[in-house]
Design an enzyme around this catalytic site. Structure first.
Site, PDB file in Angstrom:
ATOM      1  N   GLY A  52       0.915  -1.209   0.020  1.00 16.53           N
ATOM      2  CA  GLY A  52       0.131   0.045  -0.034  1.00 16.53           C
ATOM      3  C   GLY A  52       0.675   1.246   0.035  1.00 16.53           C
ATOM      4  O   GLY A  52       2.120   1.357   0.393  1.00 16.53           O
ATOM      5  N   CYS A 182       8.519 -35.364  -2.640  1.00 13.15           N
ATOM      6  CA  CYS A 182       9.469 -34.548  -1.846  1.00 13.15           C
ATOM      7  C   CYS A 182      10.535 -35.086  -0.714  1.00 13.15           C
ATOM      8  O   CYS A 182      11.618 -34.851  -0.496  1.00 13.15           O
ATOM      9  CB  CYS A 182       8.464 -33.768  -0.704  1.00 13.15           C
ATOM     10  SG  CYS A 182       7.420 -32.955  -1.802  1.00 13.15           S
ATOM     11  N   ASP A 241       2.950 -22.585  -8.725  1.00  9.15           N
ATOM     12  CA  ASP A 241       4.269 -22.302  -7.958  1.00  9.15           C
ATOM     13  C   ASP A 241       4.413 -20.957  -7.294  1.00  9.15           C
ATOM     14  O   ASP A 241       4.369 -20.116  -7.844  1.00  9.15           O
ATOM     15  CB  ASP A 241       5.164 -22.787  -8.655  1.00  9.15           C
ATOM     16  CG  ASP A 241       6.337 -23.416  -7.833  1.00  9.15           C
ATOM     17  OD1 ASP A 241       6.409 -22.927  -6.490  1.00  9.15           O
ATOM     18  OD2 ASP A 241       6.972 -24.209  -8.252  1.00  9.15           O
ATOM     19  N   ARG A 243       6.102 -20.431  -4.351  1.00  5.72           N
ATOM     20  CA  ARG A 243       7.334 -20.317  -3.660  1.00  5.72           C
ATOM     21  C   ARG A 243       7.965 -18.923  -3.639  1.00  5.72           C
ATOM     22  O   ARG A 243       8.366 -18.528  -4.747  1.00  5.72           O
ATOM     23  CB  ARG A 243       8.381 -21.394  -3.659  1.00  5.72           C
ATOM     24  CG  ARG A 243       8.001 -22.689  -2.969  1.00  5.72           C
ATOM     25  CD  ARG A 243       8.929 -23.778  -3.537  1.00  5.72           C
ATOM     26  NE  ARG A 243       8.342 -24.584  -4.847  1.00  5.72           N
ATOM     27  CZ  ARG A 243       8.631 -25.539  -5.222  1.00  5.72           C
ATOM     28  NH1 ARG A 243       9.562 -26.366  -4.494  1.00  5.72           N
ATOM     29  NH2 ARG A 243       8.074 -26.018  -6.340  1.00  5.72           N
TER      30      ARG A 243
HETATM   31 ZN   LIG Z   1       5.470 -33.286  -1.049  1.00  2.92          ZN
END
Ligand SMILES: [Zn+2]
Length: 462
Positions: A52, A182, A241, A243
């Protein structure tokens, strides 16, 4: 932290009101109320928390080393309408004023303004090796993050460092979920770094690529109903995505890392790291072991997110070594050598762990494919031409592996472009050779659907 809003060009008196309002010595009776200046409170964290004008005004003052307060005002055109960017550009030129956008301020702060602080360091012995673990706190949102560091901290500043950016995945990392890769990625990265002796895993605690645990599980529900990962996230309204590598970059800055050998299969991550004073000098593909459970997931990720998984397959190679060399460290060292051999020839390596491949190559220590991350880069008969650069490259790698003292068996299967495990004939021919022979000598007779096997056993077929 305050800013004062006014929709008129501020007069001397309004500046004075603003200044007296932020003076800690000012008491309510010093001010005439109601006035024509509107006090606004900036969010802690500034434009990184809320993009802002209030936050921008306060951030600018603070970055200039001044008390974090400011006056903001909207500029009017002569006809009374509010000036928009094209008019403001002209206005700034006319009056020799500097002009920036809030986006400029955000990117400046992400680059130069520190908001991630080291809180603690301790030893971290793990099943993957001995590391140091660094704990960080993000002062903006109070989130906590980790760096798992291998090697002498002094060397982090002077040598290229293996770096893996990992986003937290509770279900995969801790609970052993087979819905994603992962945990395998994290373990593979830790093993690679342990084998190299110098490196960092930046563990960003942003669950499910930043969408949060509950939303990730909601996406799984959608997948159970038939949507794939990327579609499921899009259905929930999240980009593929989210990230933020600014945080990871600050952690690497704190560790004095300058040059990065980034462990990634994702070309997009590299763009996310540029501009933080970190130079990416090398990119190492993470070798993902595909299993029955995750092969569909891996294929979807490769297709939709542009991950570097093989799209053109040239050859599948299975290697076994003499027993003393099969520790995890030795195995990763071998993999790394193979990766370098492949890189020299412009090939990518992808590890293979599907049961069909393990059965086909009778429990080899390592099975991998060589190929490319783009589709249709080889015609179906590429292996029939001895002069073909792919065949020369592949044969050079095989000759090198066969000649290595520790190799006890090497087998290979030529692929005519596509995934060879999907196009196997019911019964494959097998031809046996001695390790003292060079695979490149076969160059004129190579066929697909034949397993060429080189081992210590002196068997020859005719
Ligand atoms: Zn995962």
């Amino acid at each position: 932290m305050m800013a004062f809003a006014s929709s008129i060009i501020p007069s001397i008196s309004s500046w004075q009101v603003g200044i007296s309002l932020i003076n800690p010595a000012t008491i309510p009776d010093d001010l005439v109320r109601p006035g024509h200046i509107f006090p606004l409170r900036a969010r802690i964290g500034g434009v990184l928390k809320r993009a802002g004008h209030t936050e921008a005004g306060v951030d600018l003052a603070r970055l200039a080393g001044l008390y974090p307060a400011g006056v903001i005002c909207e500029i009017q055109n002569p006809d009374g309408s509010m000036a928009r960017l094209p008019q403001l550009v002209k206005y700034a030129q006319e009056h020799n004023l500097k002009l920036i956008s809030i986006a400029d301020l955000i990117s400046y702060r992400l680059k130069y303004d520190r908001f991630v602080y080291r809180e603690s360091v301790c030893k971290f012995p793990s099943q993957f090796g001995d590391f140091q673990i660094y704990a960080y706190c993000n002062a903006l949102d109070k989130t906590e993050h980790l760096a798992i560091v291998k090697g002498d901290p002094a060397e982090l500043a002077t040598k290229p460092v293996l770096v893996r950016m990992h986003s937290e995945c509770l279900t995969g990392d801790a609970l052993g979920s087979m819905r994603c890769d992962c945990r395998m990625q994290l373990q593979a990265a830790l093993k690679m770094i342990e084998a190299h002796g110098l490196g960092v895993v930046v563990y960003l605690r942003q669950e499910g690529r930043g969408i949060g645990l509950v939303n990730k599980l909601k996406a799984y529900t959608l997948q159970d109903m038939g949507l794939d990962t990327v579609e499921a996230n899009e259905r929930l309204g999240f980009p593929a995505d989210l990230r933020d590598y600014g945080m990871g970059a600050q952690i690497l800055n704190d560790l004095s890392v300058k040059q990065i050998r980034l462990i990634t299969n994702n070309p997009r991550k590299i763009a996310g790291l540029k501009g933080y004073g970190l130079e990416i000098v090398d990119r190492l593909p993470l070798l993902i072991e595909a299993t029955d459970y995750n092969s569909v997931y891996l294929a979807t990720k490769a297709k939709k997110l542009g991950h570097l998984l093989l799209q053109t397959y040239l050859i599948t190679v299975a290697v076994s070594w003499q027993s003393e060399t099969t520790s995890p460290e030795a195995r990763y060292e071998k993999l790394d050598k193979i990766r370098y051999l492949a890189q020299e020839n412009g090939f990518l390596v992808q590890e293979e762990a599907r049961p069909i491949a393990i059965a086909l190559f009778s429990n080899a220590d390592l099975i991998f494919h060589l190929g490319f991350d783009q589709i249709n880069l080889a015609n179906a008969y590429w292996y029939q031409d001895c002069e073909h650069p792919y065949l020369q490259g592949v044969m050079g790698i095989l000759d090198n592996l066969v000649a290595s003292l520790n190799t006890s068996r090497l087998e290979f299967l030529i692929a005519p472009g596509g995934d060879p495990m999907n196009s196997l004939q019911i019964k494959l021919d097998r031809q046996n050779y001695s390790l003292s022979q060079k695979p490149s000598a076969l160059c004129n007779t190579i066929e697909s659907q034949i397993i060429y096997s080189f081992s210590r056993i002196e068997t020859y077929n005719n």
